[in-house]
Design a protein around this motif. Structure first.
Motif, mmCIF file in Angstrom:
data_model
loop_
_atom_site.group_PDB
_atom_site.id
_atom_site.type_symbol
_atom_site.label_atom_id
_atom_site.label_comp_id
_atom_site.label_asym_id
_atom_site.label_seq_id
_atom_site.Cartn_x
_atom_site.Cartn_y
_atom_site.Cartn_z
ATOM 1 N N UNK A 14 7.253 0.616 -2.232
ATOM 2 C CA UNK A 14 6.442 -0.098 -1.235
ATOM 3 C C UNK A 14 6.358 -1.581 -1.561
ATOM 4 N N UNK A 15 6.397 -1.928 -2.853
ATOM 5 C CA UNK A 15 6.402 -3.345 -3.224
ATOM 6 C C UNK A 15 7.661 -4.029 -2.691
ATOM 7 N N UNK A 16 8.824 -3.436 -2.930
ATOM 8 C CA UNK A 16 10.068 -4.045 -2.470
ATOM 9 C C UNK A 16 10.134 -4.057 -0.945
ATOM 10 N N UNK A 17 9.656 -3.009 -0.323
ATOM 11 C CA UNK A 17 9.650 -2.970 1.134
ATOM 12 C C UNK A 17 8.735 -4.042 1.707
ATOM 13 N N UNK A 55 0.828 -1.201 0.000
ATOM 14 C CA UNK A 55 0.000 0.000 0.000
ATOM 15 C C UNK A 55 0.866 1.255 0.000
ATOM 16 N N UNK A 56 0.582 2.139 -0.935
ATOM 17 C CA UNK A 56 1.270 3.420 -1.044
ATOM 18 C C UNK A 56 0.249 4.537 -0.892
ATOM 19 N N UNK A 57 0.221 5.150 0.284
ATOM 20 C CA UNK A 57 -0.689 6.268 0.546
ATOM 21 C C UNK A 57 -2.141 5.905 0.198
ATOM 22 N N UNK A 58 -2.551 4.719 0.643
ATOM 23 C CA UNK A 58 -3.922 4.272 0.433
ATOM 24 C C UNK A 58 -4.178 3.561 -0.872
ATOM 25 N N UNK A 59 -3.174 3.463 -1.755
ATOM 26 C CA UNK A 59 -3.328 2.803 -3.046
ATOM 27 C C UNK A 59 -2.718 1.407 -2.954
ATOM 28 N N UNK A 70 -6.434 4.782 -8.644
ATOM 29 C CA UNK A 70 -6.792 6.044 -7.991
ATOM 30 C C UNK A 70 -6.960 7.142 -9.025
ATOM 31 N N UNK A 71 -7.587 8.231 -8.619
ATOM 32 C CA UNK A 71 -7.738 9.360 -9.521
ATOM 33 C C UNK A 71 -6.370 9.908 -9.900
ATOM 34 N N UNK A 72 -6.232 10.355 -11.113
ATOM 35 C CA UNK A 72 -4.991 10.919 -11.618
ATOM 36 C C UNK A 72 -5.154 12.376 -11.981
ATOM 37 N N UNK A 111 15.080 -14.658 -7.402
ATOM 38 C CA UNK A 111 13.736 -14.318 -6.953
ATOM 39 C C UNK A 111 13.212 -13.222 -7.892
ATOM 40 N N UNK A 112 12.075 -13.445 -8.495
ATOM 41 C CA UNK A 112 11.520 -12.479 -9.436
ATOM 42 C C UNK A 112 10.257 -11.860 -8.863
ATOM 43 N N UNK A 113 10.087 -10.571 -9.114
ATOM 44 C CA UNK A 113 8.886 -9.847 -8.692
ATOM 45 C C UNK A 113 8.308 -9.142 -9.908
ATOM 46 N N UNK A 114 7.039 -9.390 -10.178
ATOM 47 C CA UNK A 114 6.293 -8.649 -11.186
ATOM 48 C C UNK A 114 5.120 -7.981 -10.483
ATOM 49 N N UNK A 115 4.751 -6.805 -10.945
ATOM 50 C CA UNK A 115 3.691 -6.056 -10.270
ATOM 51 C C UNK A 115 2.954 -5.204 -11.292
ATOM 52 N N UNK A 116 1.775 -4.777 -10.907
ATOM 53 C CA UNK A 116 0.951 -3.944 -11.782
ATOM 54 C C UNK A 116 1.080 -2.485 -11.363
ATOM 55 N N UNK A 117 1.435 -1.620 -12.320
ATOM 56 C CA UNK A 117 1.416 -0.185 -12.041
ATOM 57 C C UNK A 117 0.027 0.256 -11.601
ATOM 58 N N UNK A 118 -0.036 1.338 -10.877
ATOM 59 C CA UNK A 118 -1.343 1.885 -10.486
ATOM 60 C C UNK A 118 -2.195 2.116 -11.737
#
Length: 284
Positions: A96-99, A22-26, A81-83, A66-73
């Motif tokens: 925040x993903x790596x943390x 979670x990054x600032x509620x996202x 979230x609103x842009x 170790x591989x990490x894949x993630x979805x951008x906001x």
């Protein structure tokens, strides 16, 4: 229809163990796989694309790293979230993903917009062990813009296309015509993945605002991590000159030219790209 090579038939998007940071509620969705005690490689996708776009690279590296894949906001299983979004926000999403994953150091691999996020990340955070930057740009006044013909192809589309036709139409500047004709089954599978997980039109515009505003050109000297820049000479989305510009500005960069490589060279030329990434990471 041409036969599809076995190594392309084997590419599948398998459901993984989804986690959220979670990054600032996202909420940002990510998956990790591979040996938990190995070095980490995290992949950052391009504008509008879901994490499916890294299947070829993840499959090649997952037994060793170790591989990490993630979805951008705004994409896939992450929140929208609103842009408009900023590159700083999306670099914060990576942090925040790596943390959340407990990763102290990671080899960051980014393509297109993902390469911009990777640059921003290296400027703002300290977990990047190396950067691999493909088909991307530092932005700024010297950067070559997206060709007008490509912009028209991507944004001024015929109104009579159904959803599948629309996805194929927009994708054509990013892959060579010969590849699309030779691998029609794979293209249909990619269309499925794009329909299922790519950004909405609104989120695409919000991500696009971050790309338009991005300019790391006068700060490249601050990125001292080992960098690998890979660019195709036939890139019709982010012209090849941008790769040259980026490599010149980075103080510790190797530049690999893929002759005839399109924008999505990590799909079309994935075997060569995977070899370059592995050799580079192994030497860091």
């Amino acid at each position: 229809m041409s036969a599809e090579p076995d190594h392309l038939k084997d590419i599948q998007q398998e459901p993984g163990s989804m986690q959220y940071a979670t990054n600032d509620g996202v909420d940002i969705a990510y998956e990790r796989d591979g040996p938990p005690d190995a070095e980490t490689v995290v992949f950052v996708e391009g504008i509008g694309y879901g994490r499916w776009m890294w299947l070829w690279q993840q499959e090649a590296l997952v037994e060793e790293y170790q591989t990490i894949v993630w979805d951008n906001r705004g994409t896939g299983d992450s929140d929208e979230p609103d842009g408009p979004y900023t590159m700083g926000q999306m670099a914060g999403d990576l942090e925040v993903v790596l943390d959340d994953a407990g990763v102290e150091q990671a080899h960051v691999v980014g393509a297109s917009m993902g390469g911009m996020i990777a640059q921003q990340y290296a400027l703002e955070y300290d977990r990047a062990q190396s950067l691999t930057l493909m088909c991307t740009s530092p932005g700024g006044p010297e950067a070559a813009p997206v060709p007008e013909e490509t912009q028209q192809r991507m944004f001024d589309v015929p109104e009579d296309l159904d959803e599948r036709e629309l996805r194929r139409y927009k994708m054509q500047p990013a892959l060579s015509e010969s590849f699309m004709q030779a691998h029609e089954d794979l293209i249909e599978r990619i269309v499925d993945w794009r329909i299922d997980s790519d950004a909405s039109d609104q989120a695409l515009d919000w991500q696009g605002a971050a790309v338009q505003a991005f300019d790391a050109s006068d700060r490249l000297g601050e990125i001292t991590e080992p960098c690998l820049v890979i660019h195709g000479t036939a890139d019709e989305v982010v012209p090849y000159e941008n790769g040259e510009l980026l490599a010149r500005g980075l103080p510790n960069a190797d530049f690999v030219t893929v002759r005839g490589g399109p924008h999505l060279l990590f799909i079309e030329e994935y075997e060569r790209v995977n070899t370059q990434i592995r050799e580079f990471i192994d030497d860091v």
